[in-house]
Design a protein around this motif. Sequence first.
Motif, PDB file in Angstrom:
ATOM      1  N   ALA A 226       0.820  -1.217   0.000  1.00  0.00           N
ATOM      2  CA  ALA A 226       0.000   0.000   0.000  1.00  0.00           C
ATOM      3  C   ALA A 226       0.847   1.258   0.000  1.00  0.00           C
ATOM      4  CB  ALA A 226      -0.931  -0.009   1.222  1.00  0.00           C
ATOM      5  N   ASP A 227       2.063   1.164   0.542  1.00  0.00           N
ATOM      6  CA  ASP A 227       2.943   2.330   0.619  1.00  0.00           C
ATOM      7  C   ASP A 227       3.763   2.556  -0.643  1.00  0.00           C
ATOM      8  OD1 ASP A 227       2.150   3.104   3.137  1.00  0.00           O
ATOM      9  OD2 ASP A 227       3.698   1.942   4.175  1.00  0.00           O
ATOM     10  N   GLN A 228       3.673   1.646  -1.609  1.00  0.00           N
ATOM     11  CA  GLN A 228       4.464   1.804  -2.835  1.00  0.00           C
ATOM     12  C   GLN A 228       3.879   2.934  -3.688  1.00  0.00           C
ATOM     13  OE1 GLN A 228       7.327   0.017  -3.225  1.00  0.00           O
ATOM     14  NE2 GLN A 228       6.768  -0.784  -1.208  1.00  0.00           N
ATOM     15  N   PRO A 229       4.736   3.821  -4.185  1.00  0.00           N
ATOM     16  CA  PRO A 229       4.229   4.925  -5.016  1.00  0.00           C
ATOM     17  C   PRO A 229       3.594   4.410  -6.303  1.00  0.00           C
ATOM     18  CG  PRO A 229       6.631   4.805  -5.099  1.00  0.00           C
ATOM     19  CD  PRO A 229       6.203   3.858  -4.026  1.00  0.00           C
ATOM     20  N   GLY A 230       2.448   4.966  -6.636  1.00  0.00           N
ATOM     21  CA  GLY A 230       1.778   4.601  -7.886  1.00  0.00           C
ATOM     22  C   GLY A 230       0.932   3.352  -7.821  1.00  0.00           C
ATOM     23  N   ILE A 231       0.695   2.820  -6.617  1.00  0.00           N
ATOM     24  CA  ILE A 231      -0.110   1.610  -6.503  1.00  0.00           C
ATOM     25  C   ILE A 231      -1.543   1.870  -6.989  1.00  0.00           C
ATOM     26  CG2 ILE A 231      -0.715   2.109  -4.097  1.00  0.00           C
ATOM     27  CD1 ILE A 231      -0.091  -1.390  -5.558  1.00  0.00           C
ATOM     28  N   THR A 232      -2.082   0.940  -7.766  1.00  0.00           N
ATOM     29  CA  THR A 232      -3.445   1.059  -8.278  1.00  0.00           C
ATOM     30  C   THR A 232      -4.225  -0.211  -7.977  1.00  0.00           C
ATOM     31  OG1 THR A 232      -2.829   0.197 -10.459  1.00  0.00           O
ATOM     32  CG2 THR A 232      -2.747   2.601 -10.149  1.00  0.00           C
ATOM     33  N   ALA A 233      -5.546  -0.078  -7.913  1.00  0.00           N
ATOM     34  CA  ALA A 233      -6.430  -1.219  -7.675  1.00  0.00           C
ATOM     35  C   ALA A 233      -7.073  -1.624  -8.993  1.00  0.00           C
ATOM     36  CB  ALA A 233      -7.498  -0.860  -6.655  1.00  0.00           C
ATOM     37  N   ASP A 234      -6.940  -2.903  -9.344  1.00  0.00           N
ATOM     38  CA  ASP A 234      -7.518  -3.397 -10.598  1.00  0.00           C
ATOM     39  C   ASP A 234      -8.915  -3.965 -10.403  1.00  0.00           C
ATOM     40  OD1 ASP A 234      -5.125  -3.182 -12.475  1.00  0.00           O
ATOM     41  OD2 ASP A 234      -4.279  -4.367 -10.850  1.00  0.00           O
ATOM     42  N   GLY A 235      -9.243  -4.368  -9.177  1.00  0.00           N
ATOM     43  CA  GLY A 235     -10.549  -4.950  -8.921  1.00  0.00           C
ATOM     44  C   GLY A 235     -10.479  -6.454  -8.754  1.00  0.00           C
ATOM     45  N   THR A 236     -11.623  -7.099  -8.835  1.00  0.00           N
ATOM     46  CA  THR A 236     -11.680  -8.548  -8.676  1.00  0.00           C
ATOM     47  C   THR A 236     -11.330  -9.228  -9.990  1.00  0.00           C
ATOM     48  OG1 THR A 236     -14.044  -8.560  -9.176  1.00  0.00           O
ATOM     49  CG2 THR A 236     -13.406  -8.417  -6.853  1.00  0.00           C
ATOM     50  N   VAL A 237     -10.892 -10.487  -9.877  1.00  0.00           N
ATOM     51  CA  VAL A 237     -10.462 -11.225 -11.059  1.00  0.00           C
ATOM     52  C   VAL A 237     -10.560 -12.713 -10.765  1.00  0.00           C
ATOM     53  CG1 VAL A 237      -8.035 -11.214 -10.316  1.00  0.00           C
ATOM     54  CG2 VAL A 237      -8.577 -11.485 -12.748  1.00  0.00           C
ATOM     55  N   VAL A 238     -10.818 -13.487 -11.790  1.00  0.00           N
ATOM     56  CA  VAL A 238     -10.684 -14.939 -11.699  1.00  0.00           C
ATOM     57  C   VAL A 238      -9.351 -15.275 -12.348  1.00  0.00           C
ATOM     58  CG1 VAL A 238     -11.617 -17.173 -12.403  1.00  0.00           C
ATOM     59  CG2 VAL A 238     -13.162 -15.324 -11.733  1.00  0.00           C
ATOM     60  N   ASP A 239      -8.448 -15.891 -11.584  1.00  0.00           N
ATOM     61  CA  ASP A 239      -7.095 -16.090 -12.091  1.00  0.00           C
ATOM     62  C   ASP A 239      -7.058 -17.227 -13.109  1.00  0.00           C
ATOM     63  OD1 ASP A 239      -7.009 -18.519 -10.727  1.00  0.00           O
ATOM     64  OD2 ASP A 239      -5.272 -17.992  -9.496  1.00  0.00           O
ATOM     65  N   ARG A 240      -5.878 -17.579 -13.548  1.00  0.00           N
ATOM     66  CA  ARG A 240      -5.714 -18.545 -14.642  1.00  0.00           C
ATOM     67  C   ARG A 240      -6.076 -19.966 -14.233  1.00  0.00           C
ATOM     68  NH1 ARG A 240      -3.581 -15.785 -18.726  1.00  0.00           N
ATOM     69  NH2 ARG A 240      -2.646 -13.774 -18.165  1.00  0.00           N
ATOM     70  N   PHE A 241      -6.340 -20.168 -12.946  1.00  0.00           N
ATOM     71  CA  PHE A 241      -6.709 -21.494 -12.468  1.00  0.00           C
ATOM     72  C   PHE A 241      -8.058 -21.475 -11.764  1.00  0.00           C
ATOM     73  CE2 PHE A 241      -2.238 -21.470 -13.228  1.00  0.00           C
ATOM     74  CZ  PHE A 241      -2.027 -22.678 -13.862  1.00  0.00           C
ATOM     75  N   GLY A 242      -8.888 -20.478 -12.128  1.00  0.00           N
ATOM     76  CA  GLY A 242     -10.278 -20.446 -11.677  1.00  0.00           C
ATOM     77  C   GLY A 242     -10.498 -19.961 -10.270  1.00  0.00           C
ATOM     78  N   ARG A 243      -9.494 -19.337  -9.666  1.00  0.00           N
ATOM     79  CA  ARG A 243      -9.622 -18.867  -8.281  1.00  0.00           C
ATOM     80  C   ARG A 243      -9.988 -17.386  -8.260  1.00  0.00           C
ATOM     81  NH1 ARG A 243      -3.770 -20.742  -6.353  1.00  0.00           N
ATOM     82  NH2 ARG A 243      -3.335 -19.482  -8.217  1.00  0.00           N
ATOM     83  N   ARG A 244     -10.862 -17.020  -7.325  1.00  0.00           N
ATOM     84  CA  ARG A 244     -11.322 -15.641  -7.237  1.00  0.00           C
ATOM     85  C   ARG A 244     -10.344 -14.812  -6.411  1.00  0.00           C
ATOM     86  NH1 ARG A 244     -15.347 -13.034  -3.897  1.00  0.00           N
ATOM     87  NH2 ARG A 244     -16.184 -11.198  -4.955  1.00  0.00           N
ATOM     88  N   GLY A 245      -9.909 -13.705  -6.985  1.00  0.00           N
ATOM     89  CA  GLY A 245      -8.943 -12.864  -6.302  1.00  0.00           C
ATOM     90  C   GLY A 245      -9.228 -11.396  -6.471  1.00  0.00           C
ATOM     91  N   VAL A 246      -8.385 -10.587  -5.832  1.00  0.00           N
ATOM     92  CA  VAL A 246      -8.435  -9.142  -5.981  1.00  0.00           C
ATOM     93  C   VAL A 246      -7.019  -8.690  -6.310  1.00  0.00           C
ATOM     94  CG1 VAL A 246      -8.134  -8.792  -3.486  1.00  0.00           C
ATOM     95  CG2 VAL A 246      -9.116  -6.952  -4.901  1.00  0.00           C
ATOM     96  N   ALA A 247      -6.888  -7.763  -7.246  1.00  0.00           N
ATOM     97  CA  ALA A 247      -5.582  -7.448  -7.818  1.00  0.00           C
ATOM     98  C   ALA A 247      -5.187  -5.990  -7.605  1.00  0.00           C
ATOM     99  CB  ALA A 247      -5.582  -7.767  -9.314  1.00  0.00           C
ATOM    100  N   PHE A 248      -3.883  -5.805  -7.414  1.00  0.00           N
ATOM    101  CA  PHE A 248      -3.287  -4.474  -7.276  1.00  0.00           C
ATOM    102  C   PHE A 248      -2.024  -4.428  -8.135  1.00  0.00           C
ATOM    103  CE2 PHE A 248      -5.746  -5.296  -3.506  1.00  0.00           C
ATOM    104  CZ  PHE A 248      -6.413  -4.099  -3.283  1.00  0.00           C
TER     105      PHE A 248
END
Length: 310
Positions: A226-248
């Motif tokens: 969270a402290d890294q400069p320029g961090i952005t939130a991409d939102g929720t995602v289903v990864d390449r193996f069908g798992r539900r995640g949240v991405a930054f």
Amino acid sequence: MTDQQIKELLQAADPARGQVDDQLDAQAYDDLRKIVGTTRRRGKRATYGRLAMTGLAGALVVVVLVAQPWAGSSEEGGPGTAHAGTPPLLKYTPQDKRPAKEQLLDFAARVRALPAEVPSGPVLRLTTKGWYLVSGDMTESYIEPQAATAYVVDRQIRSLQDGQLGDPIGVYWPNELSADPAVLKNQLAYAHPGNSPDSFLAALGDLQAEANPGPKLRAALMTLLADQPGITADGTVVDRFGRRGVAFSLVSDGGGLPSKKTVIFDVKTGVVLGREEMLTEDAGKLNVPIPSVISYTSYLSRDYLPALPK
């Protein structure tokens, strides 16, 4: 890898050789040299070399010139022009409109409150799967994602190679890592000195390849992200193996060209599910479309065993 070795690999793998001028395009070569010459990890050993690259020597082809199952052709290219095959892009769905830092700190607080996880055995088994357009000190492209298994015991990591355990290699961090973000930041710098986002992401990735961070340590990593400069939130995602995640994500040119580096967390536990890197602005003359995924690593499982396999 030397400049001459890069040139020889490119020329040998060119499917269009003999159809067009054999002289290697100077700008393409320069772009490739910049990426190849950039250390992807700033530590003393290569994570891909220890884990994801195990047993892959026979699978190498030079990128940029070789079409893969994901390949597309260049509209502007002449005879013999082909895009290097790259994985499909993941679909991210923004849901939380708050700044990324606020989202991460809130997420960290929830993860920190989870119950402690007690290892059920002395041996940690880690399995991963990944695809790498650029890996270590070589430019490589693989036809299929590469699977890897490693075992960690007594602060040593051993990769599974052709059904046999490889020689033990010491883990990056010899001491227990702190769940205090300020202390953890200095500890991560032991193997990845510097205060850049690239250094932090390299450390985060290496930690996933040799440990199973508990909730409090995961929360501390989120706080540092969270402290890294320029961090952005991409939102929720289903990864390449069908798992539900949240991405930054973070954007940097630490690889020689501007790229977006993404970390995907499990939406409930905050476990790191995977990391992705994507060219978003300019591929130079590398002959891949924009945007293009240039690497991903998915952390598939972390479990414990009573002993090392025989």
